[in-house]
Design a protein around this motif. Structure first.
Motif, PDB file in Angstrom:
ATOM      1  N   PHE A 138       0.785  -1.234   0.000  1.00 21.73           N
ATOM      2  CA  PHE A 138       0.000   0.000   0.000  1.00 21.73           C
ATOM      3  C   PHE A 138       0.822   1.291   0.000  1.00 21.73           C
ATOM      4  N   LEU A 139       2.058   1.256   0.451  1.00 25.60           N
ATOM      5  CA  LEU A 139       2.815   2.489   0.612  1.00 25.60           C
ATOM      6  C   LEU A 139       4.065   2.572  -0.270  1.00 25.60           C
ATOM      7  N   ALA A 140       4.565   1.450  -0.703  1.00 27.19           N
ATOM      8  CA  ALA A 140       5.788   1.443  -1.510  1.00 27.19           C
ATOM      9  C   ALA A 140       5.516   2.034  -2.889  1.00 27.19           C
ATOM     10  N   PRO A 141       6.558   2.425  -3.602  1.00 22.42           N
ATOM     11  CA  PRO A 141       6.381   2.909  -4.983  1.00 22.42           C
ATOM     12  C   PRO A 141       5.729   1.828  -5.846  1.00 22.42           C
ATOM     13  N   PRO A 142       5.218   2.191  -6.991  1.00 22.49           N
ATOM     14  CA  PRO A 142       4.547   1.199  -7.855  1.00 22.49           C
ATOM     15  C   PRO A 142       5.507   0.125  -8.357  1.00 22.49           C
ATOM     16  N   LEU A 143       4.947  -1.031  -8.636  1.00 24.13           N
ATOM     17  CA  LEU A 143       5.724  -2.136  -9.184  1.00 24.13           C
ATOM     18  C   LEU A 143       5.731  -2.043 -10.705  1.00 24.13           C
ATOM     19  N   HIS A 144       6.926  -1.999 -11.285  1.00 21.20           N
ATOM     20  CA  HIS A 144       7.078  -2.006 -12.738  1.00 21.20           C
ATOM     21  C   HIS A 144       7.444  -3.427 -13.147  1.00 21.20           C
ATOM     22  N   LEU A 145       6.439  -4.246 -13.376  1.00 19.85           N
ATOM     23  CA  LEU A 145       6.638  -5.684 -13.533  1.00 19.85           C
ATOM     24  C   LEU A 145       7.553  -6.017 -14.709  1.00 19.85           C
ATOM     25  N   GLU A 146       7.329  -5.380 -15.833  1.00 15.14           N
ATOM     26  CA  GLU A 146       8.142  -5.701 -17.011  1.00 15.14           C
ATOM     27  C   GLU A 146       9.609  -5.362 -16.770  1.00 15.14           C
ATOM     28  N   GLU A 147       9.872  -4.202 -16.171  1.00 20.10           N
ATOM     29  CA  GLU A 147      11.252  -3.823 -15.885  1.00 20.10           C
ATOM     30  C   GLU A 147      11.875  -4.754 -14.848  1.00 20.10           C
ATOM     31  N   THR A 148      11.090  -5.162 -13.859  1.00 22.06           N
ATOM     32  CA  THR A 148      11.608  -6.069 -12.837  1.00 22.06           C
ATOM     33  C   THR A 148      11.960  -7.422 -13.436  1.00 22.06           C
ATOM     34  N   LEU A 149      11.095  -7.944 -14.291  1.00 20.21           N
ATOM     35  CA  LEU A 149      11.382  -9.232 -14.927  1.00 20.21           C
ATOM     36  C   LEU A 149      12.611  -9.143 -15.826  1.00 20.21           C
ATOM     37  N   THR A 150      12.760  -8.019 -16.523  1.00 19.94           N
ATOM     38  CA  THR A 150      13.948  -7.832 -17.366  1.00 19.94           C
ATOM     39  C   THR A 150      15.211  -7.780 -16.511  1.00 19.94           C
ATOM     40  N   LEU A 151      15.128  -7.076 -15.380  1.00 15.62           N
ATOM     41  CA  LEU A 151      16.267  -7.006 -14.466  1.00 15.62           C
ATOM     42  C   LEU A 151      16.648  -8.389 -13.968  1.00 15.62           C
ATOM     43  N   LEU A 177      23.387 -13.787 -16.406  1.00 16.66           N
ATOM     44  CA  LEU A 177      24.745 -13.212 -16.338  1.00 16.66           C
ATOM     45  C   LEU A 177      24.952 -12.084 -17.343  1.00 16.66           C
ATOM     46  N   ASN A 178      23.867 -11.464 -17.758  1.00 21.60           N
ATOM     47  CA  ASN A 178      23.960 -10.317 -18.664  1.00 21.60           C
ATOM     48  C   ASN A 178      24.127  -9.052 -17.821  1.00 21.60           C
ATOM     49  N   TRP A 179      25.224  -9.008 -17.080  1.00 23.93           N
ATOM     50  CA  TRP A 179      25.406  -7.981 -16.066  1.00 23.93           C
ATOM     51  C   TRP A 179      25.785  -6.616 -16.638  1.00 23.93           C
ATOM     52  N   ALA A 180      26.186  -6.572 -17.892  1.00 18.90           N
ATOM     53  CA  ALA A 180      26.534  -5.289 -18.499  1.00 18.90           C
ATOM     54  C   ALA A 180      25.326  -4.359 -18.556  1.00 18.90           C
ATOM     55  N   ASN A 181      24.126  -4.930 -18.541  1.00 19.72           N
ATOM     56  CA  ASN A 181      22.912  -4.135 -18.611  1.00 19.72           C
ATOM     57  C   ASN A 181      22.277  -3.893 -17.246  1.00 19.72           C
ATOM     58  N   VAL A 182      23.024  -4.175 -16.174  1.00 22.53           N
ATOM     59  CA  VAL A 182      22.507  -4.004 -14.814  1.00 22.53           C
ATOM     60  C   VAL A 182      23.388  -2.997 -14.077  1.00 22.53           C
ATOM     61  N   ASN A 183      22.770  -2.037 -13.445  1.00 24.84           N
ATOM     62  CA  ASN A 183      23.505  -1.074 -12.615  1.00 24.84           C
ATOM     63  C   ASN A 183      24.291  -1.832 -11.546  1.00 24.84           C
ATOM     64  N   PRO A 184      25.616  -1.646 -11.460  1.00 25.85           N
ATOM     65  CA  PRO A 184      26.400  -2.366 -10.456  1.00 25.85           C
ATOM     66  C   PRO A 184      25.893  -2.199  -9.026  1.00 25.85           C
ATOM     67  N   VAL A 185      25.290  -1.067  -8.723  1.00 29.40           N
ATOM     68  CA  VAL A 185      24.746  -0.876  -7.373  1.00 29.40           C
ATOM     69  C   VAL A 185      23.615  -1.870  -7.119  1.00 29.40           C
ATOM     70  N   ILE A 186      22.732  -2.012  -8.089  1.00 28.15           N
ATOM     71  CA  ILE A 186      21.592  -2.918  -7.929  1.00 28.15           C
ATOM     72  C   ILE A 186      22.053  -4.366  -7.930  1.00 28.15           C
ATOM     73  N   LEU A 187      22.994  -4.713  -8.799  1.00 29.35           N
ATOM     74  CA  LEU A 187      23.510  -6.078  -8.830  1.00 29.35           C
ATOM     75  C   LEU A 187      24.193  -6.429  -7.505  1.00 29.35           C
ATOM     76  N   SER A 188      24.956  -5.486  -6.965  1.00 23.63           N
ATOM     77  CA  SER A 188      25.625  -5.723  -5.687  1.00 23.63           C
ATOM     78  C   SER A 188      24.615  -5.862  -4.554  1.00 23.63           C
ATOM     79  N   LEU A 189      23.592  -4.996  -4.544  1.00 24.52           N
ATOM     80  CA  LEU A 189      22.565  -5.083  -3.513  1.00 24.52           C
ATOM     81  C   LEU A 189      21.837  -6.420  -3.586  1.00 24.52           C
ATOM     82  N   PHE A 190      21.483  -6.848  -4.774  1.00 26.04           N
ATOM     83  CA  PHE A 190      20.816  -8.140  -4.960  1.00 26.04           C
ATOM     84  C   PHE A 190      21.698  -9.267  -4.422  1.00 26.04           C
ATOM     85  N   SER A 191      22.992  -9.203  -4.706  1.00 24.47           N
ATOM     86  CA  SER A 191      23.911 -10.240  -4.248  1.00 24.47           C
ATOM     87  C   SER A 191      24.123 -10.180  -2.744  1.00 24.47           C
TER      88      SER A 191
END
Length: 227
Positions: free
Chosen positions: A20-33, A40-54
């Motif tokens: 109810f309070l979080a920003p909207p979910l962008h499903l297509e972008e999330t699935l692409t990420l 392992l197509n990490w060239a298209n992923v922001n290193p900050v987000i890849l590191s946070l995910f890891s």
């Protein structure tokens, strides 16, 4: 009982926030990420987000190094919640923390999996991986990450889950120290108050659990503080 109530309230509150309070979910972008990360197509992923995910994965391994021992002596095992946590992070972990009972003992023999979790190699490997991920994150686009944190539910929720992992670790730390007969208040507080690296150093330095430990419940400053 207060600890259990607080954990359930935190769990329900986090779910309500995401719905109810979080920003909207962008499903297509999330699935692409996720596709780019897992293929392992990490060239298209922001290193900050890849590191946070890891690093969320690193946190799950840190908790595994404590809770698979804890689950051996609980009425409910940890492994179903570990599997759930792989997909949902803290949403899968918090119910176990709320359902478990305080436990300062371990009995029986360690299998190969528990021996790995109990080894210094496990803690050192996680620590070195974390250092590499943080260095990699500094190469990323922090402005872009902040914009996604503010505007994307997946990134926002993953970031908050990382913070919750840091917050919740002291709830299981005291019992793990007591199982190892390591009654050291200074170690407890340093581990509890230094985010991420405190638990990592703890995994590197903690005494190993011996096989066939007698089922005795020691009086422990750390355990009482953790509850």
């Amino acid at each position: 009982m207060n600890r259990k109530i607080a954990l359930w309230l935190l769990w329900v509150g986090f779910i309500a926030y995401l719905l109810f309070l979080a920003p909207p979910l962008h499903l297509e972008e999330t699935l692409t990420l996720l596709k780019n990360i897992f293929t392992l197509n990490w060239a298209n992923v922001n290193p900050v987000i890849l590191s946070l995910f890891s690093l969320v994965g690193i946190w799950l391994l840190i908790y595994s190094g404590v809770l698979f021992f804890d689950g051996r002596m609980q009425w409910i095992p940890f492994y179903p919640f570990a599997i759930a946590s792989i997909a949902s992070g803290t949403l899968g972990l918090i119910p176990y923390l709320a359902l478990r009972e305080p436990n300062q003992q371990f009995s029986g023999r360690k299998d190969a999996f528990l021996q790995l979790l109990d080894s210094r190699f496990f803690g050192i490997a996680l620590s070195l991986s974390t250092l590499g991920l943080l260095i990699y994150a500094f190469l990323g686009d922090w402005v872009g990450f902040w914009q996604q944190f503010q505007g994307d539910r997946f990134i926002n929720g993953m970031s908050l889950a990382f913070c919750l992992f840091c917050l919740l670790f002291p709830t299981v730390l005291g019992d793990d120290m007591a199982r190892r007969r390591w009654n050291n208040p200074q170690v407890f507080w340093v581990t509890a108050l230094v985010p991420l690296f405190g638990p990592l150093v703890y995994l590197c330095l903690r005494p190993a659990i011996s096989d066939n430990v007698a089922q005795q419940t020691p009086t422990s400053f750390t355990s009482s503080r953790a509850r």
